[in-house]
Motif scaffolding. Structure first.
Motif, PDB file in Angstrom:
ATOM      1  N   ARG A 187       0.842  -1.205   0.000  1.00  0.00           N
ATOM      2  CA  ARG A 187       0.000   0.000   0.000  1.00  0.00           C
ATOM      3  C   ARG A 187       0.871   1.247   0.000  1.00  0.00           C
ATOM      4  O   ARG A 187       0.518   2.257  -0.555  1.00  0.00           O
ATOM      5  N   ARG A 188       2.009   1.168   0.702  1.00  0.00           N
ATOM      6  CA  ARG A 188       2.939   2.305   0.735  1.00  0.00           C
ATOM      7  C   ARG A 188       4.313   1.807   0.309  1.00  0.00           C
ATOM      8  O   ARG A 188       4.693   0.693   0.653  1.00  0.00           O
ATOM      9  N   ALA A 189       5.055   2.655  -0.407  1.00  0.00           N
ATOM     10  CA  ALA A 189       6.434   2.297  -0.747  1.00  0.00           C
ATOM     11  C   ALA A 189       7.148   1.973   0.561  1.00  0.00           C
ATOM     12  O   ALA A 189       6.819   2.519   1.615  1.00  0.00           O
ATOM     13  N   ASN A 190       8.112   1.086   0.522  1.00  0.00           N
ATOM     14  CA  ASN A 190       8.962   0.709   1.670  1.00  0.00           C
ATOM     15  C   ASN A 190       8.325  -0.299   2.617  1.00  0.00           C
ATOM     16  O   ASN A 190       8.964  -0.718   3.575  1.00  0.00           O
ATOM     17  N   ASP A 191       7.061  -0.671   2.393  1.00  0.00           N
ATOM     18  CA  ASP A 191       6.423  -1.634   3.293  1.00  0.00           C
ATOM     19  C   ASP A 191       6.794  -3.071   2.935  1.00  0.00           C
ATOM     20  O   ASP A 191       7.246  -3.358   1.830  1.00  0.00           O
ATOM     21  N   TRP A 192       6.519  -3.973   3.871  1.00  0.00           N
ATOM     22  CA  TRP A 192       6.554  -5.402   3.569  1.00  0.00           C
ATOM     23  C   TRP A 192       5.452  -5.678   2.537  1.00  0.00           C
ATOM     24  O   TRP A 192       4.459  -4.946   2.476  1.00  0.00           O
ATOM     25  N   PRO A 193       5.594  -6.752   1.763  1.00  0.00           N
ATOM     26  CA  PRO A 193       4.543  -7.056   0.796  1.00  0.00           C
ATOM     27  C   PRO A 193       3.232  -7.486   1.468  1.00  0.00           C
ATOM     28  O   PRO A 193       3.265  -8.225   2.458  1.00  0.00           O
ATOM     29  N   ILE A 194       2.120  -7.020   0.914  1.00  0.00           N
ATOM     30  CA  ILE A 194       0.827  -7.595   1.309  1.00  0.00           C
ATOM     31  C   ILE A 194       0.768  -8.998   0.703  1.00  0.00           C
ATOM     32  O   ILE A 194       0.385  -9.961   1.360  1.00  0.00           O
ATOM     33  N   VAL A 195       1.191  -9.097  -0.546  1.00  0.00           N
ATOM     34  CA  VAL A 195       1.493 -10.384  -1.209  1.00  0.00           C
ATOM     35  C   VAL A 195       2.614 -10.086  -2.201  1.00  0.00           C
ATOM     36  O   VAL A 195       2.711  -8.965  -2.715  1.00  0.00           O
ATOM     37  N   ALA A 196       3.471 -11.059  -2.453  1.00  0.00           N
ATOM     38  CA  ALA A 196       4.479 -10.936  -3.517  1.00  0.00           C
ATOM     39  C   ALA A 196       4.616 -12.273  -4.217  1.00  0.00           C
ATOM     40  O   ALA A 196       4.318 -13.315  -3.628  1.00  0.00           O
ATOM     41  N   MET A 246      -5.519  -5.780   8.749  1.00  0.00           N
ATOM     42  CA  MET A 246      -6.053  -4.479   8.358  1.00  0.00           C
ATOM     43  C   MET A 246      -5.710  -4.117   6.903  1.00  0.00           C
ATOM     44  O   MET A 246      -6.356  -3.254   6.312  1.00  0.00           O
ATOM     45  N   HIS A 247      -4.726  -4.797   6.306  1.00  0.00           N
ATOM     46  CA  HIS A 247      -4.322  -4.461   4.938  1.00  0.00           C
ATOM     47  C   HIS A 247      -5.138  -5.204   3.885  1.00  0.00           C
ATOM     48  O   HIS A 247      -5.363  -4.690   2.799  1.00  0.00           O
ATOM     49  N   ALA A 248      -5.552  -6.436   4.201  1.00  0.00           N
ATOM     50  CA  ALA A 248      -6.216  -7.256   3.177  1.00  0.00           C
ATOM     51  C   ALA A 248      -6.914  -8.439   3.837  1.00  0.00           C
ATOM     52  O   ALA A 248      -6.378  -9.011   4.793  1.00  0.00           O
ATOM     53  N   ASP A 249      -8.092  -8.777   3.289  1.00  0.00           N
ATOM     54  CA  ASP A 249      -8.723 -10.007   3.779  1.00  0.00           C
ATOM     55  C   ASP A 249      -8.205 -11.190   2.952  1.00  0.00           C
ATOM     56  O   ASP A 249      -7.404 -11.020   2.032  1.00  0.00           O
ATOM     57  N   GLN A 250      -8.663 -12.387   3.298  1.00  0.00           N
ATOM     58  CA  GLN A 250      -8.115 -13.576   2.650  1.00  0.00           C
ATOM     59  C   GLN A 250      -8.410 -13.590   1.145  1.00  0.00           C
ATOM     60  O   GLN A 250      -7.556 -13.940   0.335  1.00  0.00           O
ATOM     61  N   GLU A 251      -9.647 -13.227   0.782  1.00  0.00           N
ATOM     62  CA  GLU A 251     -10.023 -13.304  -0.630  1.00  0.00           C
ATOM     63  C   GLU A 251      -9.212 -12.326  -1.469  1.00  0.00           C
ATOM     64  O   GLU A 251      -8.802 -12.638  -2.599  1.00  0.00           O
ATOM     65  N   TYR A 252      -8.939 -11.137  -0.901  1.00  0.00           N
ATOM     66  CA  TYR A 252      -8.126 -10.160  -1.635  1.00  0.00           C
ATOM     67  C   TYR A 252      -6.692 -10.686  -1.808  1.00  0.00           C
ATOM     68  O   TYR A 252      -6.085 -10.534  -2.869  1.00  0.00           O
ATOM     69  N   ARG A 253      -6.159 -11.320  -0.759  1.00  0.00           N
ATOM     70  CA  ARG A 253      -4.807 -11.886  -0.889  1.00  0.00           C
ATOM     71  C   ARG A 253      -4.786 -12.987  -1.960  1.00  0.00           C
ATOM     72  O   ARG A 253      -3.836 -13.096  -2.729  1.00  0.00           O
ATOM     73  N   ARG A 254      -5.832 -13.801  -1.993  1.00  0.00           N
ATOM     74  CA  ARG A 254      -5.888 -14.852  -3.022  1.00  0.00           C
ATOM     75  C   ARG A 254      -5.904 -14.224  -4.424  1.00  0.00           C
ATOM     76  O   ARG A 254      -5.221 -14.679  -5.349  1.00  0.00           O
ATOM     77  N   HIS A 255      -6.698 -13.159  -4.569  1.00  0.00           N
ATOM     78  CA  HIS A 255      -6.751 -12.447  -5.852  1.00  0.00           C
ATOM     79  C   HIS A 255      -5.357 -11.913  -6.222  1.00  0.00           C
ATOM     80  O   HIS A 255      -4.898 -12.064  -7.356  1.00  0.00           O
ATOM     81  N   LEU A 256      -4.686 -11.306  -5.225  1.00  0.00           N
ATOM     82  CA  LEU A 256      -3.345 -10.763  -5.495  1.00  0.00           C
ATOM     83  C   LEU A 256      -2.364 -11.861  -5.894  1.00  0.00           C
ATOM     84  O   LEU A 256      -1.529 -11.673  -6.780  1.00  0.00           O
ATOM     85  N   ALA A 257      -2.458 -13.004  -5.232  1.00  0.00           N
ATOM     86  CA  ALA A 257      -1.533 -14.104  -5.562  1.00  0.00           C
ATOM     87  C   ALA A 257      -1.706 -14.512  -7.025  1.00  0.00           C
ATOM     88  O   ALA A 257      -0.716 -14.717  -7.750  1.00  0.00           O
ATOM     89  N   ARG A 258      -2.949 -14.605  -7.472  1.00  0.00           N
ATOM     90  CA  ARG A 258      -3.182 -15.013  -8.867  1.00  0.00           C
ATOM     91  C   ARG A 258      -2.686 -13.935  -9.837  1.00  0.00           C
ATOM     92  O   ARG A 258      -2.014 -14.221 -10.830  1.00  0.00           O
ATOM     93  N   LEU A 259      -3.016 -12.685  -9.512  1.00  0.00           N
ATOM     94  CA  LEU A 259      -2.643 -11.564 -10.388  1.00  0.00           C
ATOM     95  C   LEU A 259      -1.120 -11.377 -10.463  1.00  0.00           C
ATOM     96  O   LEU A 259      -0.540 -11.248 -11.551  1.00  0.00           O
ATOM     97  N   LEU A 260      -0.471 -11.374  -9.298  1.00  0.00           N
ATOM     98  CA  LEU A 260       0.982 -11.136  -9.279  1.00  0.00           C
ATOM     99  C   LEU A 260       1.740 -12.301  -9.905  1.00  0.00           C
ATOM    100  O   LEU A 260       2.775 -12.108 -10.541  1.00  0.00           O
TER     101      LEU A 260
END
Ligand SMILES: Cc1cc2nc3c(=O)[nH]c(=O)nc-3n(C[C@H](O)[C@H](O)[C@H](O)COP(=O)(O)OP(=O)(O)OC[C@H]3O[C@@H](n4cnc5c(N)ncnc54)[C@H](O)[C@@H]3O)c2cc1C
Length: 276
Positions: A187-196, A246-260
């Motif tokens: 969400r912000r530069a320099n942060d840990w990944p929400i997903v990578a 607070m950054h992402a729920d499970q479904e959003y993380r799953r979406h990010l994993a597929r997209l990334l």
């Protein structure tokens, strides 16, 4: 935010550091860059009676080619790895991923041994290392052993490292011009990944999709049987167990994993410098 009291020792050799680990057992904690250890000591999530500072042991920081592998000393800082010419030529995903860790201050202090030992599922370099394959070389009172990266991270902050062992180096295969990419979402530069997602030569690893960094095995298997990148990436979250915060729920993380994963595989297919 002040750590509890502790004794401080600063060994001048690996052997001295291991002797201190043997002497103090689970009362002791090794400190390299201190950028993960000190925050958890300030929160009193760790209260070691003895801190063993290995940061001034000579010879723990290097990147060199040894046969088909690149050997990286555990004390190599993220900044050094980011700018190392051997790493850039032989295993380019690592310098690029190192450049994505935190901010310059973090990269000037944090070490590859520290981030590997810490076993945070949201960490960048372990994700790239898991996609690369290779081994973690550790040393204890009975000598050295090599642990495959696929067996090293065992749980949230848990590794295959014994109490009296130090990480000495990380060894990875030379990838040269093979396709690679590292895709990190924050969400912000320099942060840990929400997903990578890290992709190297048909292997894919994910950050923050389980209690450890994990391989996207369903994607890898689909690629191996000839599926398209889009079909394979659509399976990236299979078998994962992402958390919610607070950054992402499970479904959003799953979406990010597929997209990334799709983005990483497409970039990797486009050539070695694709993600730079
Ligand atoms: C503000 C901030 C932002 C950050 N952002 C990111 C980010 O975006 N991505 C990311 O991946 N990381 C991030 N980090 C973590 C950073 O990469 C740390 O430097 C790294 O996780 C730990 O490395 P260290 O050398 O500081 O280890 P330390 O904090 O010194 O040690 C961490 C753990 O490893 C153990 N240890 C250290 N070296 C060894 C060794 N050789 N053998 C055995 N055990 C060892 C210690 O005992 C301790 O348990 C961030 C940290 C901070 C403070």
């Amino acid at each position: 935010m002040i750590p509890g009291p502790f004794d401080y020792v600063r060994p001048t050799s690996v052997e001295e550091a291991i002797a201190a680990l043997v002497e103090h057992g689970d009362d002791a904690k090794v400190m390299a860059g201190g950028h993960s250890l000190l925050p958890i000591m300030k929160l009193r999530l760790a209260m070691p009676a003895v801190v063993i500072d290995i940061s001034r042991i000579p010879g723990m920081s290097y990147v060199r080619v040894e046969g088909d592998e690149v050997a990286i000393g555990a004390g190599t800082r993220h900044h050094q790895l980011e700018h190392d010419e051997v790493a850039r030529a032989e295993v380019p995903i690592l310098p690029y991923t190192a450049s994505q860790v935190g901010d310059p201050q973090v990269r000037h202090r944090g070490t590859i041994g520290g981030t590997v030992a810490h076993s945070d599922p949201a960490s960048d370099l372990p994700t790239a290392l898991l996609a690369l394959g290779g081994t973690v070389v550790v040393q204890g009172p009975n000598g050295r052993r090599s642990i495959p990266v696929t067996e090293f991270w065992q749980g949230f902050f848990e590794t295959a490292l014994a109490e009296d062992e130090l990480i000495i180096e990380i060894r990875v295969p030379r990838t040269g011009s093979a396709g690679w990419a590292y895709e990190k979402f924050t969400r912000r530069a320099n942060d840990w990944p929400i997903v990578a997602a890290a992709a190297v030569d048909g292997r894919v690893a994910l950050a923050n999709m389980a209690g450890t960094v994990v391989r996207a095995t369903a994607t890898e298997e689909a690629l191996a049987r000839g599926a398209s990148i889009a079909e394979a990436a659509a399976l990236a979250d299979q078998g994962t167990s992402p958390g919610a915060d607070m950054h992402a729920d499970q479904e959003y993380r799953r979406h990010l994993a597929r997209l990334l994963t799709r983005r990483a595989l497409e970039k990797a297919a486009g050539g070695a410098a694709a993600a730079a």
